[in-house]
Scaffold this motif. Sequence first.
Motif, PDB file in Angstrom:
ATOM      1  N   ALA A 150      -1.944   6.766   1.668  1.00 59.01           N
ATOM      2  CA  ALA A 150      -1.146   7.999   1.673  1.00 59.01           C
ATOM      3  C   ALA A 150      -0.194   8.026   2.865  1.00 59.01           C
ATOM      4  N   LEU A 151      -0.663   7.611   4.027  1.00 59.81           N
ATOM      5  CA  LEU A 151       0.203   7.574   5.215  1.00 59.81           C
ATOM      6  C   LEU A 151       1.339   6.571   5.023  1.00 59.81           C
ATOM      7  N   ALA A 211       5.359   7.281   5.131  1.00 57.14           N
ATOM      8  CA  ALA A 211       6.307   6.516   5.950  1.00 57.14           C
ATOM      9  C   ALA A 211       7.495   6.047   5.114  1.00 57.14           C
ATOM     10  N   ILE A 212       7.215   5.598   3.899  1.00 57.81           N
ATOM     11  CA  ILE A 212       8.302   5.176   3.001  1.00 57.81           C
ATOM     12  C   ILE A 212       9.197   6.356   2.650  1.00 57.81           C
ATOM     13  N   LEU A 213       8.603   7.519   2.383  1.00 53.24           N
ATOM     14  CA  LEU A 213       9.375   8.724   2.060  1.00 53.24           C
ATOM     15  C   LEU A 213      10.293   9.108   3.220  1.00 53.24           C
ATOM     16  N   ILE A 214       9.742   9.140   4.440  1.00 51.08           N
ATOM     17  CA  ILE A 214      10.555   9.527   5.602  1.00 51.08           C
ATOM     18  C   ILE A 214      11.715   8.557   5.791  1.00 51.08           C
ATOM     19  N   PRO A 234       0.840  -1.212   0.000  1.00 52.17           N
ATOM     20  CA  PRO A 234       0.000   0.000   0.000  1.00 52.17           C
ATOM     21  C   PRO A 234       0.867   1.251   0.000  1.00 52.17           C
ATOM     22  N   GLY A 235       0.494   2.225  -0.820  1.00 57.99           N
ATOM     23  CA  GLY A 235       1.262   3.458  -0.900  1.00 57.99           C
ATOM     24  C   GLY A 235       2.264   3.469  -2.035  1.00 57.99           C
ATOM     25  N   LEU A 236       2.422   2.332  -2.728  1.00 54.95           N
ATOM     26  CA  LEU A 236       3.321   2.254  -3.872  1.00 54.95           C
ATOM     27  C   LEU A 236       2.533   1.848  -5.112  1.00 54.95           C
ATOM     28  N   ALA A 237       3.197   1.877  -6.254  1.00 55.10           N
ATOM     29  CA  ALA A 237       2.525   1.599  -7.518  1.00 55.10           C
ATOM     30  C   ALA A 237       2.040   0.156  -7.561  1.00 55.10           C
ATOM     31  N   SER A 238       0.875  -0.036  -8.191  1.00 56.68           N
ATOM     32  CA  SER A 238       0.312  -1.380  -8.306  1.00 56.68           C
ATOM     33  C   SER A 238       0.744  -2.056  -9.604  1.00 56.68           C
ATOM     34  N   LEU A 295      -0.883   5.777 -14.209  1.00 58.78           N
ATOM     35  CA  LEU A 295      -1.455   5.720 -12.864  1.00 58.78           C
ATOM     36  C   LEU A 295      -2.955   5.505 -12.970  1.00 58.78           C
ATOM     37  N   THR A 296      -3.502   4.831 -11.963  1.00 60.31           N
ATOM     38  CA  THR A 296      -4.956   4.763 -11.835  1.00 60.31           C
ATOM     39  C   THR A 296      -5.438   6.010 -11.096  1.00 60.31           C
ATOM     40  N   GLY A 297      -6.739   6.276 -11.164  1.00 56.11           N
ATOM     41  CA  GLY A 297      -7.287   7.419 -10.449  1.00 56.11           C
ATOM     42  C   GLY A 297      -7.047   7.323  -8.962  1.00 56.11           C
ATOM     43  N   GLU A 298      -7.131   6.110  -8.412  1.00 59.52           N
ATOM     44  CA  GLU A 298      -6.907   5.917  -6.972  1.00 59.52           C
ATOM     45  C   GLU A 298      -5.462   6.216  -6.609  1.00 59.52           C
ATOM     46  N   GLU A 299      -4.512   5.791  -7.447  1.00 57.02           N
ATOM     47  CA  GLU A 299      -3.105   6.063  -7.176  1.00 57.02           C
ATOM     48  C   GLU A 299      -2.824   7.567  -7.231  1.00 57.02           C
ATOM     49  N   GLY A 300      -3.469   8.277  -8.155  1.00 55.67           N
ATOM     50  CA  GLY A 300      -3.321   9.725  -8.208  1.00 55.67           C
ATOM     51  C   GLY A 300      -3.820  10.383  -6.937  1.00 55.67           C
ATOM     52  N   SER A 301      -4.954   9.895  -6.399  1.00 53.23           N
ATOM     53  CA  SER A 301      -5.479  10.437  -5.144  1.00 53.23           C
ATOM     54  C   SER A 301      -4.552  10.132  -3.979  1.00 53.23           C
ATOM     55  N   VAL A 302      -3.920   8.975  -3.993  1.00 55.85           N
ATOM     56  CA  VAL A 302      -2.979   8.614  -2.928  1.00 55.85           C
ATOM     57  C   VAL A 302      -1.815   9.601  -2.894  1.00 55.85           C
ATOM     58  N   ILE A 303      -1.253   9.906  -4.062  1.00 55.83           N
ATOM     59  CA  ILE A 303      -0.131  10.851  -4.116  1.00 55.83           C
ATOM     60  C   ILE A 303      -0.581  12.236  -3.670  1.00 55.83           C
ATOM     61  N   SER A 304      -1.769  12.662  -4.109  1.00 55.63           N
ATOM     62  CA  SER A 304      -2.265  13.994  -3.745  1.00 55.63           C
ATOM     63  C   SER A 304      -2.454  14.120  -2.243  1.00 55.63           C
ATOM     64  N   TYR A 305      -3.086  13.127  -1.622  1.00 55.54           N
ATOM     65  CA  TYR A 305      -3.318  13.208  -0.180  1.00 55.54           C
ATOM     66  C   TYR A 305      -2.037  12.985   0.614  1.00 55.54           C
TER      67      TYR A 305
END
Length: 606
Positions: free
Chosen positions: A318-319, A323-326, A133-137, A374-384
């Motif tokens: 998104a969270l 966490a992966i980014l940090i 979760p939080g990465l590309a599918s 990207l899927t629409g859901e993945e775009g929303s994940v990055i935005s949030y």
Amino acid sequence: MDSFFSSIVDIFKVEGQPLSLIPAIEVAVITSAVLAILFFRFRQPALLAYIVAGLVLGIFARAVMGESSAHMEEISHLGLVFLLFIIGLELDLSQILKLGLRPALAVLLQAPLTILLALGLQHLLLLLGIHCPGLASSEKGTFIFAVAIALSSTAVAVKLLADKFDLTSQAGKITVMTLIAQDVWAVLALSYLSSQRGEGASAWTIAFMLGGAAAAALVMGWTAKKLLSRLFAFLSRSPDLIAMLALGFCFLGTMLLSSLGLSAEMGALIAGLSLGTLPMATEIMAKVSSLRDFFMAVYFVTLGMSLPPPSLAILGQALMLIAILIASRFVVMTPMLILARQGAVVSLVAPINLAQLSEFSLLLVPLGVGGDMLTGEEGSVISYAMMLSVLIATYGIKYNYPLALALHRRFSRNMPISKDDSAAPASLSGSESGVGGTGGGTGGAGGQPTEKKEEKTQPAPARDIVLLGYFRTAEALARMLKDTRPELIERIRVVDFNLKNHPAIREHGIEVAYGDISNPEALRHHRVAEARLVLSTVGNTFLRGITNQEILAAVKSMNPAARFIGTAESSEEKERLLENGAFAAISPSEEAARAISQILGRALAD
């Protein structure tokens, strides 16, 4: 809630039509102001209030805002332009260039190494059939997620560091230089993504862009030093014209860099760095600060408005992305900075400062969704993830040194001590910080011995006496103190807008800065908030746009503990100054009359 906001925006609507640009900005500012008051009541940062205001307007008032939302987003980027321009004015380029080769390599390699790490992790998980979760599918979206993880928000990091006066620390300089390097990598990443859709730039085009940027920086630096310095000196008695000329130079920089295909914000930064060495830099900052604050507020409101309605699944992913980014910041940056001998604390603070997604990631989302990467859901994940990381960053940067010190204590056995750990604030140094020790050179972290510190030179006296304006009384005072109290000379800082006076002031050994004392914001930039004593030796007759009474009020508002000595032109003015908290008030006419009276007595004694 929906009806509440609809009733508010209906006030600004004309014949049932969506709001035009100006009313839309008015609604956004009113909503932000109300939420900012609530957030202030609960001791939360105003930046959070602005983003939440945008999110609320986007959910409940998107229809009535109409196309004005897009126009607001476009003009809100002026906030980034002004922000980077002021940062350039504040930074000392010579000190940044002295960071050294190893820190420079760490700064330049952070983004590409993070992209490679994120790509490798995602390809490995996909190869193993694991969806994190939080990465590309899918493999098509891995590069966009990798770039989103690698880049940080210039607007957020720089704004928060500037608010806590941490830009000039070692960690602050590394943070700013990393953000600048990330801008270059962002351009390359965008060109690569466009090329995947058949729209990309060639290698020659990219080389031309970067070469043009370097040439533009050299030309702007030369122009500021050889031409603008003379124009500013000619206009020194008109601070408003100086500010207008500086803004014109700033926008010239944004146009030059934009024409080369780079960001306008980078052009503003170069313009600020070019003007930063001139004596008017502080005055320009004071004039532009209010513009920066307003447009930055609009920027964060439009950022909140751009977000789609959330869901628990999207917020959870998104969270996870955050966490992966940090984790990537510490995995990539901390070892490189330690190898660059920046010390444990700096090596931890810089990654904390950069632990948020960049606004550039919002540009990747439509590109990725439109290109079927990207899927629409993945775009929303990055935005949030971008929005939530900004919320987390407000606290991370606020407490960056305590967090770094806590991490250092936890992992101190594996993190060497360096003299550069002194870059932490004084209140966090010494035995309290767990960085280094006292006495005998054996009090290092984790019980490890530390090298004996070099003997420090005597620090220069603090400039805790601020002299506002430099006219006849101030000149006489400088001569008298030089003869009778020379130790006070090193503690005085003069703020005066007449550049012709500056050489004579420096001959007395007094520090002098260009500034318009009628502007309270200029007083703040000239460290009145840190002064022990503030003197105004110019009477109201010769002051422009302000009085001693108003100077006293401004000083007390930003530094209640400071003692103020003002100049009064009558006994009534003197009494009012004393009643309003002045430590003393001098009336030159009364003092002269008293001296003449005594001389008359002696002259007529015979």
